[in-house]
Scaffold this motif. Structure first.
Motif, mmCIF file in Angstrom:
data_model
loop_
_atom_site.group_PDB
_atom_site.id
_atom_site.type_symbol
_atom_site.label_atom_id
_atom_site.label_comp_id
_atom_site.label_asym_id
_atom_site.label_seq_id
_atom_site.Cartn_x
_atom_site.Cartn_y
_atom_site.Cartn_z
ATOM 1 N N ARG A 252 0.815 -1.213 0.000
ATOM 2 C CA ARG A 252 0.000 0.000 0.000
ATOM 3 C C ARG A 252 0.852 1.269 0.000
ATOM 4 O O ARG A 252 0.469 2.288 0.549
ATOM 5 C CB ARG A 252 -0.952 -0.001 1.204
ATOM 6 N N ARG A 253 1.976 1.180 -0.646
ATOM 7 C CA ARG A 253 2.850 2.331 -0.722
ATOM 8 C C ARG A 253 2.713 3.052 -2.059
ATOM 9 O O ARG A 253 2.883 4.260 -2.135
ATOM 10 C CB ARG A 253 4.293 1.858 -0.561
ATOM 11 N N SER B 115 -0.185 -5.293 -2.936
ATOM 12 C CA SER B 115 -1.154 -4.398 -2.335
ATOM 13 C C SER B 115 -0.816 -2.976 -2.733
ATOM 14 O O SER B 115 0.232 -2.457 -2.375
ATOM 15 C CB SER B 115 -1.096 -4.559 -0.812
ATOM 16 N N LEU B 116 -1.718 -2.349 -3.509
ATOM 17 C CA LEU B 116 -1.488 -0.974 -3.945
ATOM 18 C C LEU B 116 -2.411 -0.043 -3.158
ATOM 19 O O LEU B 116 -3.348 -0.488 -2.520
ATOM 20 C CB LEU B 116 -1.784 -0.832 -5.442
ATOM 21 N N GLN B 117 -2.146 1.244 -3.233
ATOM 22 C CA GLN B 117 -3.019 2.226 -2.601
ATOM 23 C C GLN B 117 -3.859 2.863 -3.706
ATOM 24 O O GLN B 117 -3.437 3.815 -4.346
ATOM 25 C CB GLN B 117 -2.161 3.284 -1.870
ATOM 26 N N GLU C 182 -3.598 -6.424 -8.603
ATOM 27 C CA GLU C 182 -3.208 -6.718 -7.225
ATOM 28 C C GLU C 182 -3.394 -8.195 -6.921
ATOM 29 O O GLU C 182 -2.510 -8.858 -6.376
ATOM 30 C CB GLU C 182 -4.075 -5.924 -6.249
#
Lengths: 508, 329, 175
Positions: free
Chosen positions: B158-159, B185-187, B179
């Protein structure tokens, strides 16, 4: 400067007679369309779009720009005359405009709206022409945190709108904010307060709610409190235009409106409606007679109407510089470009210089044409005041129904207008503020979505509102504005304690 | 006397009969007579938006091919399904057609549990064109290949901020499906549309942007962004050097296709007239220019092929919708 | 000046309003609990705003109730926090509840008939009804105004703006 040469060349080579006809037609249609409640500026432009196919690209753009400018003024006509904003951007004009009409000064109010609006529009166009590229780069610095801060700042107006009961005004504002949460949430895809009905998926139509809260409730009030004999104003209403002195008297509000309109217009997401309320708030703050606001202050009409016209120039900054429309109205301009085979984007200015400069020249011309065309239509609309109350009220209600129905062709919209007419009547009877609810609706969408987006950008950290300078400054201002009257009230109350007379009016 | 009145009565009766027959009987062959008045093209989105511009461009291209014009009627709301609800009740005479894309005809009806408004409540007319879904990064981005980005993402969940349009739209599916396929994990930062998403990206508040090339082509030319990877079956003709997600091993294929539907029960002959007209319109100059500017690909499919495609598409999209937990029951 | 009873009525009204606000707020918060978190929730989530607003409205009601009780109809002291002034002059004539309800019900009926009957058939009776309820309209106005208004609006919207106004019963004839 080749810039000026370009501009003059565009003005000189534009075909005059057909051009003027197109522009006059566009402005006239814009004013009329804007005056019909339910038809906003963007809808009026969309309805004109098919007529632009036969025209060349430049003329098409200028026609649409005329409709846009006209609609921003047109919405204030029913707002002032009938307490019914023709477009959402004219909602703020109701606050003082209708009071002025009750004092027989409708013509002056409309004149102020027209002339100050035109001034604001012209100045914003000049700013656009001069600084479109640097402003285009500057606007990228405005992101979700700044927009949220601006929306919050605008919401402080709620305090200024409540005359008697602060708590009730606050509750009214909260109610307006709550109304914006109805529907599908773009940030998570979850449904809020839709009760299983698909008609609520895209939220409550703000025009219908506004018209209900302001106009329909007023109609119900007049029907249930009928006066014997003729209403106070017919015959005594002046049809005079504002004098030079009167116009000079609102110069402060006009300046405030222009600045606010341009800035809010440039900011992505915030448009004419938000700018009109923020301008109203600011004009009240800087005015010499803030106590008149809400009771018939010319400045209270000048500021929002100037702002919503000045938004046009600001809106065109991201539209022309980046190819990203700043509002629905600008989106239609872009659509016209695309349909004429021109690709919008940062290269529009360099690849289609002639077209852009013709557009600039056209924008100046349509704003100038607003004055003669607007005056003629204004005179015609004043005749409405001569109608007898039952005819007027019956017609207004009929217009409300067909107007709110027209944009989306949903029966839900007129039903909303009726429901909020009833709610608005109730609010009025029990001391709540419909204006605060409208304000909450207008700014609520921005406030919530930009706040949540800011937190996504910052990975969940609230510090983003402190580390970004523009947002931090706006938030500090908001805090200051909120605390200032509380401090003032406490001081005056302490001072008044020994005298202790029963002054009835609340002070906030 | 009686004979005269009888003759008169007979003549009156005969005349009435002729009158009744000529008024009541319609001329034969509905095909030759279609269309004899303008056709209404209902679009479930606001004027000026992508769907609306497409519809107007198509209507413009069909001018001269169909004997009658196509008039656009905007009925925005409910993610496009308001228009679906309206067209479902329209007469099946071929004079009403409906704009459809994945969102309005499959995704939104599934997400909001309105199966009666899904594509299968209508008769497919034709799939017209489509735009590929791309992921963009800045020219100075620290990741030069998708593998680098995935490696970084695995180490820093999530960065990486990805700007795109609303959750439930095709843009969001590209990001979210990637994803799942890559185990990262993406934001994801949703916006109301492609424009606001582009602004967030250009302003430096997101590392990636997902969307169509048409909206940002000039920004690419101005070197403000670089196409990174594309979510299509094979490499794109626009930027052949950019890899596809599929060839890297992640089966993420989504396209923004646009099409036309008609109320269920419309006579096939009338649908055929329309679909042939649209096919010819795709060859017109005005359409070619529009398509070229839009960087879109013609994806014409006739009614039968289009129906097969829709069955397939619905199955694919249902899978990702359920995986994401978006389905409302 | 305010009499004892009118002050008490005003206080009772205020307390009723306060109670309504509190109830409304509670209902909103309860409903907000039912909002699905959705996909990839942002730090606040879809339920945060509605919950906070519901709580805010409830709190306003609570404070309003307290202020009314504490300031017991001494309007000067209540100041901006409460509004229990019974002497407020109303603009316009005396209140007529029958007219109010009549107007609301008539409008609702018009909306119900809008699509089935169609615009042209439903609007003139509606305008005439509103004029009658309001009162003060001459016979000529009652006959002419509804029809003129309907036709003018129909022309503007149907032919000027090309908006498909509902045909209702007349659908077949009009199109």
């Amino acid at each position: 400067m080749s810039f000026l040469e370009n501009l003059l060349a565009a003005i000189a080579t534009a075909p005059l007679i057909p051009g003027i006809l197109v522009m006059v037609g566009g402005v006239a249609w814009g004013i009329i369309g804007g005056a019909i409640p339910g038809i906003s500026g963007a809808v009026a432009m969309a309805l004109a779009l098919p007529y632009t196919f036969g025209l060349d690209a430049a003329t098409a753009l200028v026609l649409l720009a005329g409709v846009w400018a006209g609609a921003n003024y047109g919405g204030s006509i029913p707002a002032i005359l009938l307490r019914m904003p023709g477009t959402p951007a004219a909602a703020a004009a109701v606050l003082d405009g209708y009071e002025l009409k009750r004092q027989g000064l409708a013509s002056k109010a409309l004149g102020v709206s027209l002339i100050c609006g035109t001034i604001g529009g012209l100045i914003s166009i000049i700013v656009l022409i001069a600084m479109v590229v640097p402003l285009g780069n500057l606007l990228l610095a405005f992101a979700s945190p700044e927009i949220f801060a601006l929306a919050l700042f605008g919401l402080t107006l709620i305090a200024g709108l409540t005359e008697r009961s602060f708590l009730k005004g606050l509750a009214s504002g909260f109610f307006g904010l709550l109304l914006t949460t109805v529907g599908l949430d773009t940030l998570t895809g979850s449904l809020r307060f839709t009760f299983g009905r698909s008609q609520f998926l895209s939220g409550l139509d703000i025009i219908s709610v506004m018209v209900g809260l302001f106009a329909v409730s007023e109609m119900f009030y007049q029907i249930s409190h009928p006066t014997r004999g003729a209403p106070e104003l017919v015959g005594r209403a002046s049809t005079a235009f504002p004098t030079f002195a009167e116009l000079r008297g609102v110069w402060r509000a006009t300046v405030v409106g222009t600045i606010v309109g341009i800035i809010v217009g440039i900011m992505p997401g915030a448009g004419a409606t938000a700018s009109s309320f923020v301008a109203y708030n600011e004009a009240k703050r800087w005015s010499k007679r803030p106590d008149l606001f809400g009771k018939g202050s010319m400045e209270g009409v000048a500021a929002p109407e100037t702002a919503n016209n000045a938004v046009q120039g600001g809106d065109l900054v991201p539209t022309l510089a980046l190819g990203i429309p700043g509002s629905n109205s600008a989106a239609i301009m872009l659509a016209a470009l695309i349909l004429h085979g021109i690709v919008p984007g940062p290269f529009l200015l360099t690849k289609h210089t002639g077209l852009v400069f013709t557009l600039f020249a056209g924008l100046i011309m349509v704003n100038l044409l607003m004055i003669p065309v607007g005056t003629v239509i204004l005179r015609g609309c004043l005749l409405v005041l001569r109608l007898s109350p039952p005819v007027l009220i019956g017609s207004i209600l009929a217009i409300v129904v067909i107007g709110t129905y027209a944009a989306d062709l949903f029966l839900l919209n007129p039903v909303l207008a009726l429901a909020f007419g009833i709610i608005g009547y109730g609010m009025r009877s029990f001391g709540f503020s419909a204006a605060a609810t409208v304000l909450g609706m207008v700014l609520g969408v921005l406030a919530e979505s930009e706040l949540r987006r800011s937190l996504l950008i910052s990975y969940g950290s609230w510090a983003i509102f402190v580390t970004r300078p523009a947002a931090a400054v706006l938030l500090l201002l908001t805090l200051g504005v909120l605390l200032y009257p509380a401090v003032m009230y406490a001081r005056s109350h302490r001072r008044a304690r020994p005298a202790s007379s029963g002054n009835t009016a609340g002070s906030v | 006397m009686r004979q005269q009145s009888m003759v008169r009565v007979t003549m009156i009766l005969a005349a009435s009969l002729v009158l009744a027959v000529s008024v009541g009987v319609k001329p034969a062959s509905p095909q030759a007579d279609f269309p004899t008045r303008p056709i209404t093209f209902v679009v479930g989105f606001a004027p000026g938006g992508g769907a609306d511009v497409f519809a107007r461009a198509l209507a413009d291209a069909a001018k001269g091919i169909l004997p009658q014009p196509i008039a656009i009627e905007n009925r925005p709301g409910a993610g496009g399904t308001a228009a679906n609800a309206y067209v479902v009740g329209r007469p099946t005479d071929g004079y009403t057609i409906l704009f459809a894309h994945a969102g309005s005809s499959i995704i939104t009806p599934l997400i909001t549990n309105q199966p009666t408004l899904k594509w299968d409540a209508f008769d497919p007319v034709a799939r017209i064109h489509g735009e590929e879904e791309w992921l963009f990064v800045r020219p100075d981005s620290q990741w030069k290949t998708p593998e680098e980005l995935v490696a970084f993402a695995k180490a820093n969940p999530r960065r990486i901020r990805v700007a795109g349009s609303a959750i439930g739209g095709i843009d969001s599916f590209v990001a979210l499906a990637w994803e799942k396929a890559a185990g990262i994990s993406l934001q994801y930062i949703p916006h109301e549309g492609g424009g606001p998403a582009t602004l967030t990206f250009l302003g430096g508040n997101a590392e990636m942007l997902v969307g169509n090339v048409s909206e940002v082509f000039q920004h690419i030319e101005a070197k403000r962004m670089v196409p990174f990877v594309v979510a299509s079956e094979g490499r794109s003709a626009i930027f052949p050097n950019v890899p596809t997600l599929k060839e890297k091993g992640w089966d993420v294929v989504y396209a923004q296709w646009r099409s036309v539907l008609a109320p269920a029960g419309t006579p096939p002959s009338r649908i055929a007239t329309l679909t042939v007209a649209f096919q010819k319109a795709l060859a017109s100059d005005s359409w070619k220019r529009f398509n070229g500017n839009a960087k879109a690909v013609d994806l014409y499919l006739g009614p039968a092929d289009f129906r097969r495609f829709l069955v397939n598409e619905e199955a694919r999209l249902t899978r990702i919708i359920d995986e994401l937990g978006l389905r409302r029951r | 000046m305010e009499t004892g009873t009118s002050v008490r009525t005003a206080m009772r009204t205020e307390l009723a309003i306060a109670a309504f606000l509190v109830t409304f707020g509670v209902v909103v918060v309860v409903l907000a609990r039912g909002i699905a978190p959705g996909v990839r929730t942002d730090p606040l989530g879809p339920a945060a705003f509605p919950t906070a607003l519901g709580a805010g409205i409830g709190l306003c009601g609570f404070l309003l109730g307290i202020a009314t009780l504490v300031f017991r109809g001494r309007p000067g002291r209540a100041g901006p926090l409460s509004d229990a002034d019974p002497d407020e002059a109303t603009e316009g004539g005396p209140f007529s509840p029958t007219r109010l309800v009549g107007a609301m019900v008539t409008t609702a009926a018009y909306l119900a008939a809008f699509e089935p009957l169609g615009y042209l058939l439903a609007t003139p009776p509606y305008v005439a009804a509103i004029m009658l309820i309001h009162g003060g309209a001459g016979r000529r106005a009652l006959l002419m105004a509804p029809i003129l208004t309907t036709v003018a609006l129909y022309a503007t919207f149907r032919f000027g703006l090309l908006i498909p106004v509902p045909g209702g019963i007349l659908e077949g004839i009009l199109r």
